[in-house]
Scaffold this motif. Structure first.
Motif, PDB file in Angstrom:
ATOM      1  N   TYR A 258     -27.683 -15.419  11.021  1.00  0.00           N
ATOM      2  CA  TYR A 258     -27.545 -13.970  10.837  1.00  0.00           C
ATOM      3  C   TYR A 258     -28.644 -13.247  11.617  1.00  0.00           C
ATOM      4  CZ  TYR A 258     -24.107 -14.109   7.010  1.00  0.00           C
ATOM      5  OH  TYR A 258     -22.978 -14.259   6.246  1.00  0.00           O
ATOM      6  N   SER A 259     -29.875 -13.748  11.492  1.00  0.00           N
ATOM      7  CA  SER A 259     -31.008 -13.114  12.173  1.00  0.00           C
ATOM      8  C   SER A 259     -30.815 -13.163  13.681  1.00  0.00           C
ATOM      9  CB  SER A 259     -32.316 -13.810  11.807  1.00  0.00           C
ATOM     10  OG  SER A 259     -32.485 -13.767  10.430  1.00  0.00           O
TER      11      SER A 259
ATOM     12  N   LEU B 241     -40.117   0.219  11.933  1.00  0.00           N
ATOM     13  CA  LEU B 241     -40.431   0.272  10.497  1.00  0.00           C
ATOM     14  C   LEU B 241     -41.869  -0.157  10.219  1.00  0.00           C
ATOM     15  CD1 LEU B 241     -37.191  -1.076   8.742  1.00  0.00           C
ATOM     16  CD2 LEU B 241     -37.994   1.255   8.838  1.00  0.00           C
TER      17      LEU B 241
ATOM     18  N   ILE C  86     -28.746 -18.647   7.485  1.00  0.00           N
ATOM     19  CA  ILE C  86     -29.469 -17.368   7.399  1.00  0.00           C
ATOM     20  C   ILE C  86     -30.125 -17.045   8.750  1.00  0.00           C
ATOM     21  CG2 ILE C  86     -31.349 -16.130   6.226  1.00  0.00           C
ATOM     22  CD1 ILE C  86     -29.017 -16.557   4.371  1.00  0.00           C
TER      23      ILE C  86
ATOM     24  N   VAL D  19     -31.460  -4.908   7.258  1.00  0.00           N
ATOM     25  CA  VAL D  19     -31.240  -3.479   7.512  1.00  0.00           C
ATOM     26  C   VAL D  19     -30.072  -3.312   8.476  1.00  0.00           C
ATOM     27  CG1 VAL D  19     -32.248  -1.415   8.586  1.00  0.00           C
ATOM     28  CG2 VAL D  19     -33.609  -2.779   7.027  1.00  0.00           C
ATOM     29  N   VAL D  20     -30.119  -4.073   9.570  1.00  0.00           N
ATOM     30  CA  VAL D  20     -29.081  -3.956  10.597  1.00  0.00           C
ATOM     31  C   VAL D  20     -27.707  -4.318  10.020  1.00  0.00           C
ATOM     32  CG1 VAL D  20     -28.303  -4.852  12.834  1.00  0.00           C
ATOM     33  CG2 VAL D  20     -30.717  -4.450  12.430  1.00  0.00           C
ATOM     34  N   ILE D  21     -27.637  -5.481   9.391  1.00  0.00           N
ATOM     35  CA  ILE D  21     -26.352  -5.945   8.862  1.00  0.00           C
ATOM     36  C   ILE D  21     -25.821  -5.003   7.782  1.00  0.00           C
ATOM     37  CG2 ILE D  21     -25.261  -7.838   7.551  1.00  0.00           C
ATOM     38  CD1 ILE D  21     -26.921  -9.738   9.305  1.00  0.00           C
TER      39      ILE D  21
ATOM     40  N   ALA E   1     -32.265  -5.749  15.494  1.00  0.00           N
ATOM     41  CA  ALA E   1     -33.216  -5.928  14.384  1.00  0.00           C
ATOM     42  C   ALA E   1     -34.669  -5.877  14.844  1.00  0.00           C
ATOM     43  CB  ALA E   1     -32.934  -7.238  13.668  1.00  0.00           C
ATOM     44  N   ASP E   2     -34.963  -6.447  16.015  1.00  0.00           N
ATOM     45  CA  ASP E   2     -36.351  -6.480  16.485  1.00  0.00           C
ATOM     46  C   ASP E   2     -36.948  -5.087  16.695  1.00  0.00           C
ATOM     47  OD1 ASP E   2     -36.543  -9.129  16.229  1.00  0.00           O
ATOM     48  OD2 ASP E   2     -36.508  -9.649  18.358  1.00  0.00           O
TER      49      ASP E   2
ATOM     50  N   ILE F 148     -24.470  -1.744   9.307  1.00  0.00           N
ATOM     51  CA  ILE F 148     -23.212  -1.957  10.037  1.00  0.00           C
ATOM     52  C   ILE F 148     -22.058  -2.125   9.039  1.00  0.00           C
ATOM     53  CG2 ILE F 148     -21.919  -3.571  11.519  1.00  0.00           C
ATOM     54  CD1 ILE F 148     -24.536  -4.054  13.050  1.00  0.00           C
TER      55      ILE F 148
ATOM     56  N   PHE G 115     -21.185 -12.851   1.622  1.00  0.00           N
ATOM     57  CA  PHE G 115     -21.708 -14.222   1.605  1.00  0.00           C
ATOM     58  C   PHE G 115     -23.228 -14.206   1.731  1.00  0.00           C
ATOM     59  CE2 PHE G 115     -22.977 -18.028   4.011  1.00  0.00           C
ATOM     60  CZ  PHE G 115     -22.519 -19.010   3.161  1.00  0.00           C
ATOM     61  N   LEU G 116     -23.721 -13.394   2.676  1.00  0.00           N
ATOM     62  CA  LEU G 116     -25.179 -13.278   2.874  1.00  0.00           C
ATOM     63  C   LEU G 116     -25.855 -12.796   1.595  1.00  0.00           C
ATOM     64  CD1 LEU G 116     -27.667 -13.169   4.822  1.00  0.00           C
ATOM     65  CD2 LEU G 116     -27.052 -10.824   5.275  1.00  0.00           C
TER      66      LEU G 116
ATOM     67  N   PHE H 216     -37.281 -10.394   6.611  1.00  0.00           N
ATOM     68  CA  PHE H 216     -35.819 -10.396   6.712  1.00  0.00           C
ATOM     69  C   PHE H 216     -35.242  -9.058   6.234  1.00  0.00           C
ATOM     70  CE2 PHE H 216     -31.596 -11.438   4.992  1.00  0.00           C
ATOM     71  CZ  PHE H 216     -31.037 -12.070   6.077  1.00  0.00           C
TER      72      PHE H 216
ATOM     73  N   ALA I  90     -28.248 -10.562  14.727  1.00  0.00           N
ATOM     74  CA  ALA I  90     -28.723  -9.173  14.593  1.00  0.00           C
ATOM     75  C   ALA I  90     -29.967  -8.895  15.436  1.00  0.00           C
ATOM     76  CB  ALA I  90     -29.006  -8.881  13.126  1.00  0.00           C
TER      77      ALA I  90
ATOM     78  N   ILE J 158     -35.918  -2.321  15.407  1.00  0.00           N
ATOM     79  CA  ILE J 158     -35.970  -1.628  14.101  1.00  0.00           C
ATOM     80  C   ILE J 158     -37.170  -2.100  13.299  1.00  0.00           C
ATOM     81  CG2 ILE J 158     -34.799  -1.556  11.841  1.00  0.00           C
ATOM     82  CD1 ILE J 158     -32.252  -0.939  13.322  1.00  0.00           C
ATOM     83  N   GLU J 159     -37.421  -3.413  13.336  1.00  0.00           N
ATOM     84  CA  GLU J 159     -38.567  -3.946  12.596  1.00  0.00           C
ATOM     85  C   GLU J 159     -39.882  -3.368  13.138  1.00  0.00           C
ATOM     86  OE1 GLU J 159     -39.355  -8.076  12.891  1.00  0.00           O
ATOM     87  OE2 GLU J 159     -40.657  -8.031  11.134  1.00  0.00           O
TER      88      GLU J 159
ATOM     89  N   ILE K 255     -34.889   3.965   4.320  1.00  0.00           N
ATOM     90  CA  ILE K 255     -33.961   3.131   5.120  1.00  0.00           C
ATOM     91  C   ILE K 255     -33.833   1.715   4.549  1.00  0.00           C
ATOM     92  CG2 ILE K 255     -33.520   2.167   7.434  1.00  0.00           C
ATOM     93  CD1 ILE K 255     -34.929   4.712   8.550  1.00  0.00           C
ATOM     94  N   PRO K 256     -34.929   0.941   4.408  1.00  0.00           N
ATOM     95  CA  PRO K 256     -34.736  -0.401   3.823  1.00  0.00           C
ATOM     96  C   PRO K 256     -34.404  -0.370   2.340  1.00  0.00           C
ATOM     97  CG  PRO K 256     -37.057  -0.017   4.270  1.00  0.00           C
ATOM     98  CD  PRO K 256     -36.330   1.147   4.840  1.00  0.00           C
TER      99      PRO K 256
ATOM    100  N   ASN L 153     -36.670  -6.147   6.239  1.00  0.00           N
ATOM    101  CA  ASN L 153     -36.993  -5.046   7.154  1.00  0.00           C
ATOM    102  C   ASN L 153     -36.345  -5.166   8.527  1.00  0.00           C
ATOM    103  OD1 ASN L 153     -38.536  -3.406   5.551  1.00  0.00           O
ATOM    104  ND2 ASN L 153     -40.395  -4.571   5.923  1.00  0.00           N
ATOM    105  N   SER L 154     -35.738  -6.293   8.814  1.00  0.00           N
ATOM    106  CA  SER L 154     -35.123  -6.408  10.144  1.00  0.00           C
ATOM    107  C   SER L 154     -33.625  -6.719  10.035  1.00  0.00           C
ATOM    108  CB  SER L 154     -35.860  -7.460  10.969  1.00  0.00           C
ATOM    109  OG  SER L 154     -35.897  -8.686  10.279  1.00  0.00           O
ATOM    110  N   THR L 155     -33.299  -7.987   9.888  1.00  0.00           N
ATOM    111  CA  THR L 155     -31.897  -8.410   9.896  1.00  0.00           C
ATOM    112  C   THR L 155     -31.059  -7.712   8.819  1.00  0.00           C
ATOM    113  OG1 THR L 155     -32.750 -10.550  10.540  1.00  0.00           O
ATOM    114  CG2 THR L 155     -30.454 -10.476   9.930  1.00  0.00           C
TER     115      THR L 155
ATOM    116  N   SER M 276     -18.658 -11.728   5.432  1.00  0.00           N
ATOM    117  CA  SER M 276     -19.902 -12.389   5.856  1.00  0.00           C
ATOM    118  C   SER M 276     -21.106 -11.707   5.204  1.00  0.00           C
ATOM    119  CB  SER M 276     -20.037 -12.354   7.383  1.00  0.00           C
ATOM    120  OG  SER M 276     -20.328 -11.056   7.811  1.00  0.00           O
ATOM    121  N   TYR M 277     -20.990 -10.388   5.002  1.00  0.00           N
ATOM    122  CA  TYR M 277     -22.062  -9.647   4.322  1.00  0.00           C
ATOM    123  C   TYR M 277     -22.137 -10.051   2.841  1.00  0.00           C
ATOM    124  CZ  TYR M 277     -24.394  -5.630   2.168  1.00  0.00           C
ATOM    125  OH  TYR M 277     -25.226  -4.836   1.439  1.00  0.00           O
TER     126      TYR M 277
END
Lengths: 361, 87
Positions: B63-64, B78, B60, A336-338, B71-72, A341, A93-94, A330, B67, B74-75, A186-187, A332-334, A90-91
């Motif tokens: 995904y958001s 940051l 997409i 980074v997390v994905i 993610a929130d 992980i 694919f993203l 995107f 996460a 962390i954003e 980090i990002p 800076n948030s999603t 899935s990563y």
């Protein structure tokens, strides 16, 4: 017949993959965090990135230098391997979709203004389908062929922009934003070295596995140096504020070129570098995705997945990001997390489980 | 307009399907061919509906959404360090 690529081709693919999205977005993201010290952030990222590369290679060697999806099944068992393998896919694919979206966005905003980004996305995807159908060997060979053009373009950009350097823009060095200089890593790591985990999917196809780490490291360091120099040039030539404001600062860098009123505005060079590097990046993600599906569904060839995947990728890219402003959000948030992980936590668990299984034996 | 593009897209997709299927039937076994046909039909329907603006599923955003809980924060963290903050 199993496709094989040599160490040099593998190194080139690593280099190209690192430049992909990074070269265009990173100067702006790094400067947003560390301002004039963003070049320090880049240096630290390259050092950490080298450790990441060594770790991924060790993981591959620990898993018996096999297909990464076999290593996952070896570490987590059949069912666990299926779950973690799909998370990894899935990563991938993203990654493929995000790169496709950014290439469409970049070309429609900067080069072919007025052309809908979807059309560019569609054309690039069709070309990628052809590339992936030919296989990894052909992709690696074409990357090898275009490598010299990419390097020459980068050198030309550096040379032509260098007269505009104002070193005062870098000062004061490390006097302010010390914390931001480190947090910015980090990002930035997610967009550069953590993405190289995708290469674990094709590592077993490298012919000279004994020197794998060397090729991996050289490619990683070369890519890191280019990104560092681009960031440094952006700060020196454009200044901190302009670098933060621009979505594609390296493109503006190309527009600044003016040599004796003779060579001017050759931003096409930048477009060339980015278009090709990103195209190969999409192809690699695409091929790993197809190979992963082939492994988990126990198919004879990965080629059966290529066209259905193209539809899914196009479908995902069609509405992916509403606008260009969503991309940094995107990242800076999603993302980074994905990324952390999939590219840190899962390999860490996998490595631990492989070590424990080895000790038990 | 979107509907016209959708219809054109469907015609294109079906021709790709037929073209691929003819090639595939020579090399793939029954299971693979069935998988190919099924996945293609589902994806063609999805993609056509999407292209013609009849249906909208943003992968997409998916995904958001998944996460989001991590993610929130962390954003937020940051963003305090962005444009040179955080000292």
């Amino acid at each position: 017949m199993k496709e094989k690529i040599n160490l040099r081709q593998f190194m080139i693919l690593i280099f190209i993959n690192l430049l992909g999205t990074a070269v265009i977005f990173l100067p702006s993201i790094a400067t947003n965090f560390a301002k004039a010290d963003s070049w320090i952030t880049m240096v630290i990222t390259v050092v950490i990135g080298c450790f990441v590369i060594c770790w991924y290679t060790t993981l591959f060697i620990e898993g018996g230098k096999q297909n990464f999806f076999v290593i996952i099944e070896q570490g987590f068992g059949r069912k666990g391997g299926f779950i973690f393998g799909f998370l990894f896919l899935s990563y991938v694919f993203l990654n493929a979709v995000a790169n496709l979206i950014t290439i469409g966005d970049f070309v429609s905003v900067q080069v072919l203004m007025g052309t809908p980004s979807k059309v560019i996305t569609f054309i690039v995807l069709c070309t990628a389908v052809v590339g992936v159908r030919y296989g990894l060997e052909v992709i690696a060979r074409s990357a090898e062929f275009f490598f010299s053009f990419i390097v020459i373009s980068i050198i030309l950009l550096f040379l032509f922009v260098s007269p505009k350097i104002d070193i005062q823009n870098v000062f004061p060095v490390f006097q302010m934003n010390q914390a931001s200089t480190f947090v910015g890593i980090i990002p930035i790591l997610t967009l550069t070295y953590l993405e190289l985990i995708i290469f674990l999917g094709i590592m077993e196809q490298v012919s000279n596995k004994e020197k794998l780490m060397r090729g991996y490291l050289i490619g990683g360091i070369m890519g890191g140096i280019v990104i560092f120099v681009v960031t440094f040039l952006c700060i020196c030539v454009l200044g901190v504020d302009a670098t933060i404001r621009q979505t594609y600062p390296i493109y503006v860098l190309g527009q600044k070129i003016s040599l004796a009123d003779f060579i001017q505005r050759i931003e096409g060079i930048v477009a060339f570098i980015w278009f090709f590097t990103n195209f190969f990046k999409i192809c690699i993600s695409y091929i790993v995705l197809a190979k992963g599906l082939q492994h988990f569904f126990r198919f004879k060839s990965y080629k059966i997945f290529i066209v259905p995947l193209a539809f899914l990728i196009f479908y995902a890219a069609y509405e992916g990001f509403k606008n260009s402003y969503y991309i940094p959000e995107f990242i800076n948030s999603t993302y980074v997390v994905i990324s952390y992980i999939i590219a840190v936590i899962i390999p860490l668990l996998l490595h631990l489980s492989l070590i424990i299984k080895k000790l038990k034996r | 307009m979107a509907l016209v593009v959708g219809i054109l897209f469907m015609i294109f997709s079906i021709s790709v399907l037929i073209f691929e299927y003819k090639k595939l039937i020579k090399i793939a076994d029954k299971r693979e061919t069935r998988f190919y046909l099924l996945s293609m039909v589902v994806l063609i329907i999805f993609a056509t509906l999407q292209v013609s603006n009849i249906f909208s599923l943003n992968i997409i955003s998916g995904y958001s959404w998944v996460a989001k809980p991590i993610a929130d924060p962390i954003e937020r963290i940051l963003s305090t360090f962005q444009t040179g903050g955080g000292d």
